[in-house]
Motif scaffolding. Structure first.
Motif, PDB file in Angstrom:
ATOM      1  N   UNK A 155      68.888   4.483  29.247  1.00  0.00           N
ATOM      2  CA  UNK A 155      69.561   5.181  28.166  1.00  0.00           C
ATOM      3  C   UNK A 155      69.410   6.686  28.214  1.00  0.00           C
ATOM      4  N   UNK A 156      68.573   7.181  29.108  1.00  0.00           N
ATOM      5  CA  UNK A 156      68.257   8.609  29.065  1.00  0.00           C
ATOM      6  C   UNK A 156      69.396   9.504  29.527  1.00  0.00           C
ATOM      7  N   UNK A 157      70.427   8.931  30.186  1.00  0.00           N
ATOM      8  CA  UNK A 157      71.553   9.757  30.622  1.00  0.00           C
ATOM      9  C   UNK A 157      72.600   9.954  29.534  1.00  0.00           C
ATOM     10  N   UNK A 163      71.171  15.769  23.577  1.00  0.00           N
ATOM     11  CA  UNK A 163      70.203  16.417  22.696  1.00  0.00           C
ATOM     12  C   UNK A 163      69.188  17.256  23.461  1.00  0.00           C
ATOM     13  N   UNK A 164      69.352  17.336  24.780  1.00  0.00           N
ATOM     14  CA  UNK A 164      68.427  18.108  25.599  1.00  0.00           C
ATOM     15  C   UNK A 164      67.213  17.333  26.042  1.00  0.00           C
ATOM     16  N   UNK A 176      61.178   8.214  26.395  1.00  0.00           N
ATOM     17  CA  UNK A 176      61.249   9.600  25.940  1.00  0.00           C
ATOM     18  C   UNK A 176      61.534   9.643  24.446  1.00  0.00           C
ATOM     19  N   UNK A 177      60.896  10.592  23.766  1.00  0.00           N
ATOM     20  CA  UNK A 177      61.149  10.856  22.352  1.00  0.00           C
ATOM     21  C   UNK A 177      61.775  12.240  22.267  1.00  0.00           C
ATOM     22  N   UNK A 178      63.013  12.299  21.785  1.00  0.00           N
ATOM     23  CA  UNK A 178      63.764  13.548  21.717  1.00  0.00           C
ATOM     24  C   UNK A 178      64.168  13.811  20.271  1.00  0.00           C
ATOM     25  N   UNK A 179      64.001  15.046  19.823  1.00  0.00           N
ATOM     26  CA  UNK A 179      64.335  15.404  18.451  1.00  0.00           C
ATOM     27  C   UNK A 179      65.794  15.755  18.266  1.00  0.00           C
ATOM     28  N   UNK A 180      66.270  15.577  17.040  1.00  0.00           N
ATOM     29  CA  UNK A 180      67.617  15.994  16.647  1.00  0.00           C
ATOM     30  C   UNK A 180      67.487  17.170  15.676  1.00  0.00           C
ATOM     31  N   UNK A 181      67.825  18.352  16.153  1.00  0.00           N
ATOM     32  CA  UNK A 181      67.814  19.561  15.320  1.00  0.00           C
ATOM     33  C   UNK A 181      66.499  19.697  14.553  1.00  0.00           C
ATOM     34  N   UNK A 187      58.300  24.836  17.621  1.00  0.00           N
ATOM     35  CA  UNK A 187      57.969  24.675  19.037  1.00  0.00           C
ATOM     36  C   UNK A 187      58.143  23.234  19.514  1.00  0.00           C
ATOM     37  N   UNK A 188      58.763  22.388  18.693  1.00  0.00           N
ATOM     38  CA  UNK A 188      58.951  20.985  19.085  1.00  0.00           C
ATOM     39  C   UNK A 188      59.700  20.886  20.410  1.00  0.00           C
ATOM     40  N   UNK A 189      59.275  19.978  21.269  1.00  0.00           N
ATOM     41  CA  UNK A 189      59.986  19.704  22.515  1.00  0.00           C
ATOM     42  C   UNK A 189      59.930  18.203  22.780  1.00  0.00           C
ATOM     43  N   UNK A 190      60.826  17.667  23.609  1.00  0.00           N
ATOM     44  CA  UNK A 190      60.813  16.231  23.900  1.00  0.00           C
ATOM     45  C   UNK A 190      59.476  15.779  24.483  1.00  0.00           C
ATOM     46  N   UNK A 191      59.155  14.508  24.233  1.00  0.00           N
ATOM     47  CA  UNK A 191      57.893  13.926  24.690  1.00  0.00           C
ATOM     48  C   UNK A 191      58.209  12.772  25.631  1.00  0.00           C
ATOM     49  N   UNK A 192      57.529  12.703  26.760  1.00  0.00           N
ATOM     50  CA  UNK A 192      57.632  11.576  27.668  1.00  0.00           C
ATOM     51  C   UNK A 192      56.376  10.718  27.508  1.00  0.00           C
TER      52      UNK A 192
END
Length: 256
Positions: A155-157, A163-164, A176-181, A187-192
Motif C-alpha cells: 500500500x505504500x505506493x 502524503x509524503x 509506515x505511519x504517515x501523518x495527514x497535515x 517537526x512530525x515526520x513519517x515513522x517506519x
C-alpha cells in the motif's frame, strides 16, 4: 479449474468478463480455486477483500488483470486467452493484512481488516487531536492534524505516497505511519516500524473532535481509541505473472 470472475463496471472490463466467463465458466467464489479480477487496482483490492472475508483459510488466490484505462501495480496484463496456463504458471505474493481493534464513543467495539492501509481522519472541520504510542517504545505523543495512515509495503505506493510517506520494499517486514497535515508537533515526520509493532491511538476530545477510521472496504465513525497492528494469522495471496513480477520489482525492490 474453477474460476470466479469479478469485474469493474466499465465497458472494457464488462466485455472481457463476458468473454472470459463464456470461455472458462463462472463459479461462485466460495467454490472456486481462483478469483480473477478485471479492472484496476481498486477491483483487485475488492477481490482480495472478498477472499479475506471468506471463512476458508488460507484465503483464495487472486489474479488481477488491468484494462487499458486503469492504473496501478497489482494487476497483470489483460488477455482473454491462455488464462489457465497463466494461473498455473503465476507466482504467489503473500501480502500482509492490517488489523484494527476499535472502540467507538459510547463503548461499542469493532474490528477491521485492511490490505493496503488503515486511515484515521477527522470527520469535521476541526483538527483531530490524537495520542499516539508504539507499545513498548516510550511515552505517547500528542499530535494535532487531519489524521494518520498506517500502510503495508504493497500500500505504500498509493495514498501514503501522496502524503509524503516512505516507499517500503515489497516483501519487507515493515509498516509506515504517515501523518495527514500534522500541525503539532511541527517537526512530525513519517515513522517506519517493524511489522510486529503495535500502534495505540486515543482520540482526545472524541465527542467534540470526532474521528473516523477507514479502509478501502469499510468506514467506522466516532472512534475513541484504536489498536493497529499486522494480523498474526491472516494474509492474502496475489498471483503475478512474469511481466508483473518485473513491474513490481522495479518500484519496490526485494528486501526481507
Amino acid at each position: 479449474m474453477k474460476i470466479a470472475f469479478r469485474a469493474s463496471p466499465r465497458p472494457r472490463a464488462q466485455g472481457a468478463l463476458k468473454e472470459l466467463s463464456g470461455r472458462y465458466g463462472q463459479t461462485p467464489a466460495a467454490e472456486a480455486d481462483f478469483i480473477v479480477a478485471i479492472g484496476g487496482d481498486g477491483t483487485a483490492l475488492e477481490a482480495l477483500h472478498e477472499a479475506l472475508a471468506m471463512p476458508a483459510m488460507p484465503a483464495k488466490p487472486v489474479f488481477a488483470m488491468r484494462t487499458d484505462s486503469s492504473t496501478g501495480i497489482l494487476c497483470n496484463s489483460l488477455r482473454t486467452h491462455d488464462l489457465t496456463e497463466r494461473l498455473q504458471a503465476a507466482s504467489s505474493e503473500e501480502l500482509p493484512v492490517l488489523q484494527a481493534e476499535i472502540e467507538q464513543v459510547g463503548g461499542r467495539s469493532r474490528e477491521l481488516f485492511a490490505i493496503n492501509e488503515i486511515v484515521l481522519e477527522r470527520q469535521v472541520f476541526q483538527q483531530a487531536k490524537l495520542s499516539v504510542a508504539v507499545r513498548g517504545n516510550g511515552d505517547p505523543m500528542n499530535i494535532n492534524g487531519d489524521g494518520l495512515v498506517l500502510t503495508t509495503p504493497i500500500g505504500s505506493t498509493g495514498y501514503n505516497r501522496t502524503l509524503g510517506g516512505p516507499l517500503l520494499p515489497l516483501g519487507s517486514s515493515l509498516m509506515a505511519v504517515t501523518g495527514k497535515a500534522i500541525g503539532c508537533p511541527p517537526a512530525w515526520s513519517p515513522i517506519v516500524l517493524c511489522d510486529h509493532s503495535i500502534l495505540d491511538v486515543e482520540v482526545i476530545e472524541a465527542a467534540h473532535r470526532p474521528v473516523q477510521i477507514a479502509t478501502t472496504s469499510e468506514t467506522v465513525l466516532n472512534i475513541s481509541r484504536a489498536r493497529l497492528f499486522r494480523s498474526p494469522d491472516r494474509t492474502v495471496t496475489l498471483l503475478v505473472d512474469r511481466e508483473a513480477q518485473g513491474r513490481l520489482g522495479t518500484p519496490f525492490g526485494r528486501q526481507c
